[in-house]
Design a protein around this motif. Structure first.
Motif, mmCIF file in Angstrom:
data_model
loop_
_atom_site.group_PDB
_atom_site.id
_atom_site.type_symbol
_atom_site.label_atom_id
_atom_site.label_comp_id
_atom_site.label_asym_id
_atom_site.label_seq_id
_atom_site.Cartn_x
_atom_site.Cartn_y
_atom_site.Cartn_z
ATOM 1 N N ARG A 1 -14.908 54.740 -11.940
ATOM 2 C CA ARG A 1 -14.849 53.702 -12.963
ATOM 3 C C ARG A 1 -13.922 54.003 -14.128
ATOM 4 N N HIS A 2 -13.765 55.249 -14.463
ATOM 5 C CA HIS A 2 -12.976 55.579 -15.643
ATOM 6 C C HIS A 2 -11.595 56.120 -15.280
ATOM 7 N N ALA A 3 -11.190 55.937 -14.032
ATOM 8 C CA ALA A 3 -9.877 56.423 -13.611
ATOM 9 C C ALA A 3 -8.784 55.527 -14.204
ATOM 10 N N GLU A 4 -7.784 56.161 -14.757
ATOM 11 C CA GLU A 4 -6.661 55.411 -15.306
ATOM 12 C C GLU A 4 -5.711 55.030 -14.189
ATOM 13 N N GLU A 5 -4.917 54.020 -14.449
ATOM 14 C CA GLU A 5 -3.885 53.653 -13.491
ATOM 15 C C GLU A 5 -2.916 54.808 -13.357
ATOM 16 N N ALA A 6 -2.438 55.023 -12.150
ATOM 17 C CA ALA A 6 -1.503 56.119 -11.906
ATOM 18 C C ALA A 6 -0.207 55.884 -12.668
ATOM 19 N N SER A 7 0.300 56.945 -13.252
ATOM 20 C CA SER A 7 1.572 56.836 -13.963
ATOM 21 C C SER A 7 2.663 57.426 -13.087
ATOM 22 N N LYS B 1 -7.828 41.868 -11.631
ATOM 23 C CA LYS B 1 -8.399 43.200 -11.469
ATOM 24 C C LYS B 1 -8.754 43.382 -9.999
#
Length: 180
Positions: free
Chosen positions: A81-87, A13
């Motif tokens: 903190r709650h950001a998703e990994e970029a797609s 991480k």
């Protein structure tokens, strides 16, 4: 996740990019401040229902200032903190970008010639083609283009009619009747 910061399958991480996230929040906050400077030049006399022409710029200014400050706070207290990994791809799709840009430029160039409805429908067709192409989907079949044109017309026509008939705001039309 294990105590050493690694996931069970060996993935590590990474620490959130605090500086980059802080700069994004500062950018949003500064944009709100610049909008406030611009909103100061808009007259504030009340219009319809007591709302003046400067109401919306001040509302957007307030939202941008609050969001910018909140983003800086989030970035400085641990990152988003709650950001998703970029797609998606790591680089931009230039062909899709070109189609979308062509749609916007064609709309701006043709709105007084073709009228609001047709120029916005054309913008929709070109922009959707660019979005589909960036996804790797089929973007060029005739049935797809015709369907997109129909959807664009179905969106643009009610918008035009609401602005011209309900709000009495003049938009460029193709005919002098005000319906197209």
């Amino acid at each position: 996740m294990r105590e050493d910061g690694a996931f069970p399958h060996g993935e590590v991480k990474h620490a959130p990019p605090v500086l980059e996230q802080t700069l994004i929040g500062v950018g949003v906050f500064v944009t709100g401040g610049l909008l406030a400077v611009g909103a100061l030049t808009i007259p504030g006399e009340a219009g319809y229902q007591g709302v003046g022409p400067n109401f919306l710029p001040w509302l957007v200014t307030a939202v941008l200032l609050v969001c910018g400050a909140w983003m800086v706070f989030e970035a400085r207290t641990g990152g988003f903190r709650h950001a998703e990994e970029a797609s998606g791809a790591t680089t931009g799709d230039w062909k899709g970008f070109a189609w979308m840009s062509a749609g916007l430029l064609a709309n701006a160039a043709l709105i007084t010639t073709l009228g609001f409805i047709l120029s916005c429908a054309l913008c929709f067709v070109l922009a959707v083609r660019g979005l589909r192409q960036s996804e790797g989907a089929d973007a060029g079949s005739l049935t797809r283009v015709l369907r997109d044109a129909g959807i664009g017309l179905a969106i643009a026509a009610p918008v035009y009619w609401m602005f011209t008939k309900l709000l009495a705001i003049n938009l460029p039309g193709l005919t002098s009747t005000g319906w197209i």
